[in-house]
Motif scaffolding. Structure first.
Motif, short mmCIF file in Angstrom:
data_model
loop_
_atom_site.label_atom_id
_atom_site.label_comp_id
_atom_site.label_asym_id
_atom_site.label_seq_id
_atom_site.Cartn_x
_atom_site.Cartn_y
_atom_site.Cartn_z
N THR A 82 0.81 -1.21 0.00
CA THR A 82 0.00 0.00 0.00
C THR A 82 0.84 1.26 0.00
O THR A 82 0.51 2.25 -0.67
CB THR A 82 -0.91 0.04 1.25
N GLY A 85 -0.79 4.84 -0.01
CA GLY A 85 -2.12 4.79 -0.60
C GLY A 85 -2.28 5.55 -1.90
O GLY A 85 -3.40 5.72 -2.38
N ALA A 88 -3.69 3.40 -4.61
CA ALA A 88 -5.05 3.05 -4.19
C ALA A 88 -6.02 4.19 -4.46
O ALA A 88 -7.15 3.96 -4.91
CB ALA A 88 -5.06 2.68 -2.71
N THR A 102 -6.13 -3.67 -0.13
CA THR A 102 -4.71 -3.36 -0.25
C THR A 102 -3.97 -3.81 1.01
O THR A 102 -4.45 -3.60 2.13
CB THR A 102 -4.48 -1.86 -0.54
N GLU A 104 -0.59 -4.01 3.48
CA GLU A 104 0.62 -3.28 3.88
C GLU A 104 1.21 -3.90 5.14
O GLU A 104 0.52 -4.06 6.15
CB GLU A 104 0.32 -1.81 4.12
N ALA A 113 -1.48 5.56 5.14
CA ALA A 113 -2.41 5.23 4.06
C ALA A 113 -3.85 5.39 4.50
O ALA A 113 -4.69 5.92 3.76
CB ALA A 113 -2.15 3.82 3.56
N VAL A 135 -7.83 -1.50 3.91
CA VAL A 135 -6.41 -1.66 4.19
C VAL A 135 -6.23 -2.80 5.16
O VAL A 135 -6.75 -2.77 6.29
CB VAL A 135 -5.81 -0.36 4.77
#
Length: 247
Positions: A82, A85, A88, A102, A104, A113, A135
Motif C-alpha cells: 500500500t 495509498g 489506491a 490493499t 501493507e 495510508a 487496508v
C-alpha cells in the motif's frame, strides 16, 4: 561489465526530458480541475511529510492502472504493497464502482495510508463501512493465504486486477497466491521488475533483482499465462513492470 553501466541514462543521471514530459502530459491529460486531483496531491504531500520513501507509482502509471480497471470493467481489485495509498487513490477515485483490498506490512505506512484514504473519502472501516478501500495490515504472504481461503470459500468476490508492488524477493509467491483468486482473463501487474536494466544482467545476484527475474521467467513458462514486460521512463526514472493476463 554489468549491463546497467552501458545504459546512458542510468538512474543516477536521469534524462531530464522524462520528468518534463511527465509533467507536461499530466498537466494536459489530468488537469487540476479533475475531482480527484486534490486527493492525489494531498496523498503525495502527506506521505512525504510522514517520512515515507519515494516508492509510489508515477502519476501516469497510477492513471494507466486506473484506466485499465475502467476499460476492463474491474469491480474488485487487490494491491500488495500500500505504502501511502497513492496508487489506491488512483484506482478507487477513477473507478467509483471499484472495491479495493490493499495489503501493507509496515504499521506506519498503513497508518499513513488510512489517513490519506480517509481524507479522500475512500477508506473502509468501522466508522465508514461505505468506503471502498480496505487496508489490511500484515505480512503479505500470510494475508494473501487468508484472502485466498476466503475467496475459495465464497466469502469474498474474485478479483479482476492485481497490482504487486512490495518486496521483490517474494514476487513469484505473491503472483501464485494472487492467481488463485482471479476471475478468468484478469491481469496481474508486478511493478519494478526492470530494476534500471539489472533484470537482464545475469551476473547480478541482488535478491531483489533475482526475485524480479524469477517472476518474469516463471510467468513466461506457466501454462495459462500470457505476459509481457513493459519498460518505462518517467519522473521515477527507468524501470518497468510485468503485465500478465491469466486465463
Amino acid at each position: 561489465m554489468p549491463l546497467r553501466n552501458r545504459n546512458i541514462w542510468h538512474a543516477s543521471t536521469p534524462n531530464p526530458s522524462w520528468a518534463a514530459v511527465e509533467a507536461f502530459a499530466q498537466h494536459h491529460t489530468h488537469p487540476a480541475t479533475r475531482p480527484n486531483t486534490a486527493a492525489l496531491t494531498s496523498t503525495a504531500r502527506h506521505s512525504r511529510a510522514a517520512g515515507l520513501p519515494d516508492y509510489a507509482v508515477s502519476p501516469s502509471q497510477g492513471k494507466f492502472l486506473a484506466l485499465h480497471c475502467r476499460t476492463a470493467g474491474v469491480t474488485h481489485a487487490l494491491e500488495v504493497g500500500t505504502l501511502g495509498g497513492y496508487a489506491a487513490v488512483w484506482l478507487a477515485s477513477e473507478n467509483p464502482g471499484l472495491k479495493l483490498v490493499t495489503i501493507e506490512r509496515d504499521p506506519h505506512h498503513a497508518a499513513v495510508a488510512r489517513e490519506n484514504l480517509a481524507a479522500a473519502g475512500l477508506l473502509k472501516g468501522a466508522s465508514s463501512p461505505e468506503g471502498r478501500v480496505e487496508v489490511v495490515e500484515g505480512a503479505a504472504l500470510e494475508v494473501l493465504s487468508r484472502l485466498r481461503e476466503e475467496v475459495q470459500a465464497g466469502k469474498r468476490e474474485r478479483f479482476g486486477f492485481v497490482f504487486i508492488d512490495a518486496d521483490k524477493v517474494n514476487n513469484w509467491r505473491y503472483f501464485q497466491l494472487a492467481r488463485d483468486m482471479l476471475r478468468p482473463n484478469s491481469v496481474i501487474c508486478v511493478d519494478n521488475v526492470v530494476r534500471e536494466g539489472d533484470l537482464a544482467d545475469l551476473q547480478n545476484d541482488d535478491p531483489y533483482v533475482e526475485g524480479c527475474r524469477e517472476v518474469v521467467e516463471k510467468a513466461g513458462r506457466e501454462p495459462g499465462i500470457d505476459a509481457v514486460v513493459v519498460q518505462t521512463v518517467s519522473d521515477k526514472s527507468y524501470d518497468g513492470w510485468l503485465w500478465a493476463v491469466v486465463s
